[in-house]
Scaffold this active site. Structure first.
Site, mmCIF file in Angstrom:
data_model
loop_
_atom_site.group_PDB
_atom_site.id
_atom_site.type_symbol
_atom_site.label_atom_id
_atom_site.label_comp_id
_atom_site.label_asym_id
_atom_site.label_seq_id
_atom_site.Cartn_x
_atom_site.Cartn_y
_atom_site.Cartn_z
ATOM 1 N N LYS A 14 10.133 -6.985 -0.226
ATOM 2 C CA LYS A 14 10.742 -5.594 0.124
ATOM 3 C C LYS A 14 11.752 -5.735 1.251
ATOM 4 C CE LYS A 14 6.812 -3.565 0.694
ATOM 5 N NZ LYS A 14 6.011 -4.732 0.314
ATOM 6 N N ARG A 89 2.394 4.373 1.509
ATOM 7 C CA ARG A 89 1.542 3.410 1.192
ATOM 8 C C ARG A 89 0.256 3.731 0.652
ATOM 9 N NH1 ARG A 89 3.281 -1.177 4.350
ATOM 10 N NH2 ARG A 89 1.821 -2.615 4.550
ATOM 11 N N ARG A 125 5.540 -17.665 4.401
ATOM 12 C CA ARG A 125 6.501 -16.836 5.194
ATOM 13 C C ARG A 125 6.698 -17.317 6.708
ATOM 14 N NH1 ARG A 125 6.378 -10.498 4.263
ATOM 15 N NH2 ARG A 125 4.271 -10.452 5.164
ATOM 16 N N ARG A 158 3.257 -14.641 10.784
ATOM 17 C CA ARG A 158 3.093 -13.381 11.330
ATOM 18 C C ARG A 158 1.392 -13.505 11.351
ATOM 19 N NH1 ARG A 158 5.085 -8.412 7.428
ATOM 20 N NH2 ARG A 158 2.899 -7.826 7.503
ATOM 21 N N ARG A 169 -5.231 -7.519 2.783
ATOM 22 C CA ARG A 169 -4.037 -6.607 2.482
ATOM 23 C C ARG A 169 -3.904 -6.399 0.772
ATOM 24 N NH1 ARG A 169 -0.352 -10.128 5.008
ATOM 25 N NH2 ARG A 169 1.374 -8.784 4.864
HETATM 26 P P1 AMP Z 1 3.969 -4.577 6.716
HETATM 27 O O1 AMP Z 1 5.077 -5.285 7.597
HETATM 28 O O2 AMP Z 1 4.714 -3.492 5.699
HETATM 29 O O3 AMP Z 1 3.232 -5.588 5.721
HETATM 30 O O4 AMP Z 1 2.755 -3.831 7.338
HETATM 31 C C1 AMP Z 1 2.074 -4.553 8.207
HETATM 32 C C2 AMP Z 1 0.895 -3.748 8.624
HETATM 33 O O5 AMP Z 1 1.323 -2.510 9.103
HETATM 34 C C3 AMP Z 1 0.049 -2.893 7.335
HETATM 35 O O6 AMP Z 1 -0.779 -4.041 7.026
HETATM 36 C C4 AMP Z 1 -0.639 -1.882 7.982
HETATM 37 O O7 AMP Z 1 -1.759 -2.095 8.848
HETATM 38 C C5 AMP Z 1 0.387 -1.337 8.877
HETATM 39 N N1 AMP Z 1 1.412 -0.204 8.105
HETATM 40 C C6 AMP Z 1 2.792 -0.514 7.833
HETATM 41 N N2 AMP Z 1 3.239 0.488 7.098
HETATM 42 C C7 AMP Z 1 2.254 1.328 7.029
HETATM 43 C C8 AMP Z 1 2.091 2.583 6.315
HETATM 44 N N3 AMP Z 1 2.849 3.190 5.703
HETATM 45 N N4 AMP Z 1 0.718 3.061 6.580
HETATM 46 C C9 AMP Z 1 -0.275 2.670 6.977
HETATM 47 N N5 AMP Z 1 -0.250 1.261 7.696
HETATM 48 C C10 AMP Z 1 1.072 0.792 7.622
#
Ligand code: AMP
Length: 214
Positions: A14, A89, A125, A158, A169
């Site tokens: 994404k 999400r 990554r 990360r 996750r």
């Molecule tokens: P990502 O970079 O999108 O994988 O997000 C990293 C982390 O940020 C996730 O594992 C969640 O803890 C938090 N996070 C990101 N976007 C959301 C969302 N829309 N709702 C809830 N938590 C989020």
């Protein structure tokens, strides 16, 4: 106004595809994960609230996330359209997003990928600690090991790309985010993309679809 929602498991691409779309069509890419990571880095109140959940691979509270989204999409650069990466999400976030009532077309790009490929990708990554550019040691390695091609920043892994947090996750994705596929299918806005090819190939399919909406 075109609202593009990028849906798919962590590691489905994404962020990478969102960057490419953003450059080509000049829509801002809004990544809730990037916004939260920046807040954690800067030690803001938002960052302090979000950190424990992020470290555990769990979702940050909907209320906090919706606050971030509402503020960000109200800005000038979102008037023609925007790309949402990592939001919504769960069903509640999707419903609350609808309630905001932004007029325009909605396109949900669902990046389909197997669990095996996700684990491979997430563990390889690397991201730039300065500009956030994304690399894969397997698919798109940097020219110089550990250094960002774009800005010379240091590449890091990360904190949530570790085996235990990846597992969590994925569980959270399946339980909370996966149901959104059915939700958007019903609304007729979902387009599925095979996310296992190479970056350029996938981007070509993405552009074909976006072209139909412009
Ligand atoms: P990502 O970079 O999108 O994988 O997000 C990293 C982390 O940020 C996730 O594992 C969640 O803890 C938090 N996070 C990101 N976007 C959301 C969302 N829309 N709702 C809830 N938590 C989020």
């Amino acid at each position: 106004m075109l609202k593009i929602i990028l849906l798919g498991a962590p590691g489905a691409g994404k962020g990478t595809q969102g960057e490419l779309i953003s450059k080509k069509y000049n829509f801002p890419k809004i990544s809730t994960g990037d916004i939260l990571r920046e807040a954690v880095k800067n030690g803001t109140e938002l960052g302090l609230k979000a950190k424990a959940k992020m470290d555990a691979g769990e979702l940050v509270d909907d209320e906090i996330i919706l606050g971030i989204i509402k503020e960000r999409i109200s800005r000038e650069d979102c008037q023609r359209g925007f790309i949402l990466d990592g939001f919504p999400r769960n069903i509640n976030q999707a419903e609350e997003f609808e309630k905001i009532g932004i007029e325009g077309k909605e396109l949900v790009l669902y990046f389909d990928i197997s669990d095996e490929e996700i684990i491979k990708r997430l563990s390889s990554r690397r991201v730039c600690s300065k500009c956030g550019a994304i690399y894969s040691l397997l698919i798109s390695p940097p020219k110089k090991e550990g250094i960002c091609d774009k800005c010379g920043g240091k590449l890091i892994q990360r904190e949530d790309d570790t085996p235990e947090v990846i597992k969590k996750r994925l569980e959270v994705y399946k339980a909370q985010t996966f149901p959104l596929i059915e939700f958007y299918k019903k609304q007729g806005s979902l387009r599925k993309i095979n996310a296992e090819g190479d970056i350029e190939e996938i981007f070509a399919s993405v552009c074909d679809i976006i072209g139909q909406y412009l």
